[in-house]
Motif scaffolding. Structure first.
Motif, mmCIF file in Angstrom:
data_model
loop_
_atom_site.group_PDB
_atom_site.id
_atom_site.type_symbol
_atom_site.label_atom_id
_atom_site.label_comp_id
_atom_site.label_asym_id
_atom_site.label_seq_id
_atom_site.Cartn_x
_atom_site.Cartn_y
_atom_site.Cartn_z
ATOM 1 N N THR A 27 0.841 -1.189 0.000
ATOM 2 C CA THR A 27 0.000 0.000 0.000
ATOM 3 C C THR A 27 0.879 1.243 0.000
ATOM 4 O OG1 THR A 27 -1.620 1.270 1.297
ATOM 5 C CG2 THR A 27 -0.091 -0.111 2.527
ATOM 6 N N HIS A 28 0.322 2.356 -0.505
ATOM 7 C CA HIS A 28 1.027 3.628 -0.432
ATOM 8 C C HIS A 28 1.011 4.187 0.976
ATOM 9 C CE1 HIS A 28 0.325 4.431 -5.009
ATOM 10 N NE2 HIS A 28 1.422 3.720 -4.783
ATOM 11 N N GLY A 29 0.084 3.716 1.800
ATOM 12 C CA GLY A 29 0.022 4.155 3.181
ATOM 13 C C GLY A 29 1.108 3.517 4.012
ATOM 14 N N SER A 30 1.001 3.662 5.309
ATOM 15 C CA SER A 30 2.019 3.117 6.201
ATOM 16 C C SER A 30 2.038 1.594 6.127
ATOM 17 C CB SER A 30 1.754 3.555 7.641
ATOM 18 O OG SER A 30 2.673 2.949 8.523
ATOM 19 N N ASN A 31 3.223 1.029 5.969
ATOM 20 C CA ASN A 31 3.395 -0.418 5.996
ATOM 21 C C ASN A 31 3.898 -0.888 7.350
ATOM 22 O OD1 ASN A 31 3.155 -1.936 3.113
ATOM 23 N ND2 ASN A 31 3.612 0.225 2.851
ATOM 24 N N ASN A 86 5.537 -2.051 10.502
ATOM 25 C CA ASN A 86 6.865 -2.601 10.779
ATOM 26 C C ASN A 86 7.258 -3.723 9.836
ATOM 27 O OD1 ASN A 86 7.764 -0.912 12.849
ATOM 28 N ND2 ASN A 86 6.501 -1.959 14.349
ATOM 29 N N ASN A 87 6.703 -3.715 8.620
ATOM 30 C CA ASN A 87 7.187 -4.648 7.609
ATOM 31 C C ASN A 87 8.619 -4.275 7.228
ATOM 32 O OD1 ASN A 87 4.738 -5.911 7.619
ATOM 33 N ND2 ASN A 87 3.991 -4.973 5.741
ATOM 34 N N TYR A 88 9.329 -5.240 6.664
ATOM 35 C CA TYR A 88 10.717 -5.005 6.276
ATOM 36 C C TYR A 88 10.779 -4.489 4.845
ATOM 37 C CZ TYR A 88 11.822 -7.848 10.367
ATOM 38 O OH TYR A 88 11.915 -8.342 11.633
ATOM 39 N N TYR A 89 11.435 -3.355 4.656
ATOM 40 C CA TYR A 89 11.635 -2.817 3.320
ATOM 41 C C TYR A 89 12.781 -1.813 3.382
ATOM 42 C CZ TYR A 89 8.512 0.639 5.458
ATOM 43 O OH TYR A 89 7.932 1.534 6.319
ATOM 44 N N SER A 90 13.143 -1.249 2.244
ATOM 45 C CA SER A 90 14.262 -0.314 2.192
ATOM 46 C C SER A 90 14.062 0.824 3.187
ATOM 47 C CB SER A 90 14.405 0.249 0.778
ATOM 48 O OG SER A 90 14.764 -0.772 -0.133
ATOM 49 N N SER A 91 15.115 1.176 3.885
ATOM 50 C CA SER A 91 15.047 2.219 4.908
ATOM 51 C C SER A 91 14.763 3.584 4.291
ATOM 52 C CB SER A 91 16.366 2.261 5.671
ATOM 53 O OG SER A 91 16.513 3.469 6.367
ATOM 54 N N PRO A 92 13.805 4.323 4.833
ATOM 55 C CA PRO A 92 13.581 5.694 4.342
ATOM 56 C C PRO A 92 14.826 6.562 4.497
ATOM 57 C CG PRO A 92 11.735 4.968 5.691
ATOM 58 C CD PRO A 92 12.796 3.943 5.849
ATOM 59 N N GLN A 93 15.566 6.355 5.576
ATOM 60 C CA GLN A 93 16.752 7.171 5.822
ATOM 61 C C GLN A 93 17.862 6.869 4.816
ATOM 62 O OE1 GLN A 93 15.071 5.453 8.243
ATOM 63 N NE2 GLN A 93 14.044 7.244 9.134
ATOM 64 N N ALA A 97 9.098 -2.339 -9.456
ATOM 65 C CA ALA A 97 8.105 -2.586 -10.506
ATOM 66 C C ALA A 97 6.915 -3.408 -10.051
ATOM 67 C CB ALA A 97 8.763 -3.264 -11.707
ATOM 68 N N THR A 98 7.052 -4.168 -8.964
ATOM 69 C CA THR A 98 5.965 -5.069 -8.564
ATOM 70 C C THR A 98 5.395 -4.758 -7.184
ATOM 71 O OG1 THR A 98 7.534 -6.666 -7.624
ATOM 72 C CG2 THR A 98 6.934 -6.934 -9.952
ATOM 73 N N ARG A 99 5.803 -3.673 -6.558
ATOM 74 C CA ARG A 99 5.315 -3.339 -5.224
ATOM 75 C C ARG A 99 4.925 -1.868 -5.137
ATOM 76 N NH1 ARG A 99 5.016 -8.017 -5.304
ATOM 77 N NH2 ARG A 99 5.710 -9.547 -3.728
ATOM 78 N N PHE A 100 4.686 -1.392 -3.920
ATOM 79 C CA PHE A 100 4.217 -0.031 -3.689
ATOM 80 C C PHE A 100 5.269 0.759 -2.917
ATOM 81 C CE2 PHE A 100 0.609 -2.642 -4.418
ATOM 82 C CZ PHE A 100 -0.404 -1.843 -4.936
ATOM 83 N N ILE A 101 5.445 2.006 -3.275
ATOM 84 C CA ILE A 101 6.364 2.875 -2.537
ATOM 85 C C ILE A 101 5.595 3.502 -1.379
ATOM 86 C CG2 ILE A 101 7.755 4.967 -2.635
ATOM 87 C CD1 ILE A 101 8.413 4.246 -5.527
ATOM 88 N N PRO A 102 5.957 3.171 -0.134
ATOM 89 C CA PRO A 102 5.183 3.632 1.025
ATOM 90 C C PRO A 102 5.438 5.098 1.335
ATOM 91 C CG PRO A 102 7.119 2.446 1.769
ATOM 92 C CD PRO A 102 7.116 2.349 0.264
ATOM 93 N N ARG A 103 4.528 5.665 2.105
ATOM 94 C CA ARG A 103 4.620 7.094 2.409
ATOM 95 C C ARG A 103 5.842 7.414 3.259
ATOM 96 N NH1 ARG A 103 -0.495 7.600 6.589
ATOM 97 N NH2 ARG A 103 0.554 6.839 8.464
ATOM 98 N N GLU A 104 6.342 6.445 4.034
ATOM 99 C CA GLU A 104 7.513 6.708 4.861
ATOM 100 C C GLU A 104 8.701 7.141 4.004
ATOM 101 O OE1 GLU A 104 5.172 3.482 7.074
ATOM 102 O OE2 GLU A 104 5.705 3.959 5.003
#
Length: 348
Positions: free
Chosen positions: A225-229, A231-238, A263-270
């Motif tokens: 989702t584009h909203g908050s994900n 505490n799922n694991y994904y690339s660090s915003p920092q 290409a296959t997922r969503f970029i979260p708002r964080e």
């Protein structure tokens, strides 16, 4: 702080435990059946996936259990009919069959034993890399570690700036670039990397030119989702912000020429909100698009050629194409997110 509440009326927990034991495996079996059908019917090749190979024995066991229960009911009715009509031979046969079915249906089931693979033993000895070393300093790998970079203790979201020190992350990226290239400044590090790339790709000994596009692959496999994900694991915003800041401030790349994508997922708002607040012209592309993101499109002139047939897919699978944001870029950066994985040991 932990609060403990006491109640004068003590209840026996055994009935709840017995109920749980009685119905746990049928529930697991039913859920496994639903999961298997939802995943495999639309794409039969998924039956070979490890998760489906685990779900199938549970699902098939549930189907057999239901079949045994239904058959027991039918035979029970037949038994009653035979006794009423004094057909004792048939009644005895039905009784024996009923006892066998009831035993199969109601005896405590057990989870299927999963095959244990032999421990992996690599064919090559330790510290004996294969192939030809590449890079500005062939084979050089650098890493940075600073335990003060993060302070998350399980409360809130790990991705919040309150738990990751942006200044320390910036410094780790800077030191890594300098160590990788043997330079004393971030600008010199990027110049060295761009020149090395162009020399080895037949473009001459030149650096980055204004207007050239850069695509950066993030690992957002846990983002749906584009909203908050959360505490799922994904690339660090920092870390994402540090890379964007480096390219704009030190490498001289315009923000509008930089595209972060998955290409296959969503970029979260964080990630999106943090980067856009400082660099509003930077581009972000994902599976769905919208909310300020660009929808990833396939470049039909850039088909991916695999080294061997995709045996898990029917007829080798559907054609795969490079995303347009990648084929239009001169440079590609893969920001792998290293984490443990229960199937492969590590995933990037």
């Amino acid at each position: 702080m932990h609060l403990h509440c006491k109640n004068n009326e003590q209840s026996d927990p055994l009935p709840a435990k017995k109920w749980g034991r009685k119905y746990l495996l049928p529930i697991i079996g039913f859920l496994s059946l639903v999961w298997f059908l939802l995943r495999v019917i639309p794409k039969p090749s998924r039956a070979a996936y490890p998760c489906q190979r685990v779900a199938f024995p549970l699902a098939s066991g549930f189907v057999l259990w239901v079949a045994g229960l239904y058959s027991s009911i039918l035979i029970g009715k037949k038994l009653k009919k035979y006794i009423m009509s004094r057909r004792f031979v048939q009644a005895m046969t039905a009784l024996l069959l009923l006892v066998a079915l009831l035993g199969f249906t109601f005896l405590p089931p057990s989870l299927p034993a999963l095959a244990q693979d032999d421990p992996f033993v690599p064919i090559d000895a330790p510290n004996s890399p294969m192939g030809v070393a590449k890079g500005l300093f062939p084979g050089r790998v650098v890493w940075a570690h600073d335990p003060d970079a993060t302070s998350w203790d399980g409360a809130g979201y790990w991705s919040d700036d309150a738990y990751t020190n942006q200044a320390i992350v910036d410094d780790m990226v800077s030191q890594s670039l300098r160590n990788l290239t043997g330079t004393t400044s971030d600008a010199a590090a990027w110049e060295a990397l761009f020149r090395y790339f162009n020399r080895t790709h037949g473009n001459g000994d030149i650096g980055y030119k204004s207007g050239e596009k850069i695509a950066i692959k993030l690992n957002l496999n846990a983002c749906n989702t584009h909203g908050s994900n959360r505490n799922n694991y994904y690339s660090s915003p920092q870390a994402t912000f540090a890379m964007l800041q480096q390219l704009v401030e030190c490498a001289g790349v315009k923000a509008e020429d930089i595209t972060f994508f998955d290409a296959t997922r969503f970029i979260p708002r964080e990630i999106f909100d943090k980067c856009m607040a400082a660099y509003p012209t930077a581009l972000f592309a994902d599976w769905e698009g919208g909310d300020g993101r660009t929808k990833v499109t396939r470049d039909l002139t850039a088909q991916i050629k695999f080294s061997q047939p995709l045996t898990l897919e029917p007829d080798g699978g559907n054609p795969a194409y490079v995303p347009t944001c990648v084929s239009e870029a001169k440079y590609l950066i893969n920001m792998g997110q290293l984490k443990g994985h229960n199937l492969a040991g590590i995933t990037l």
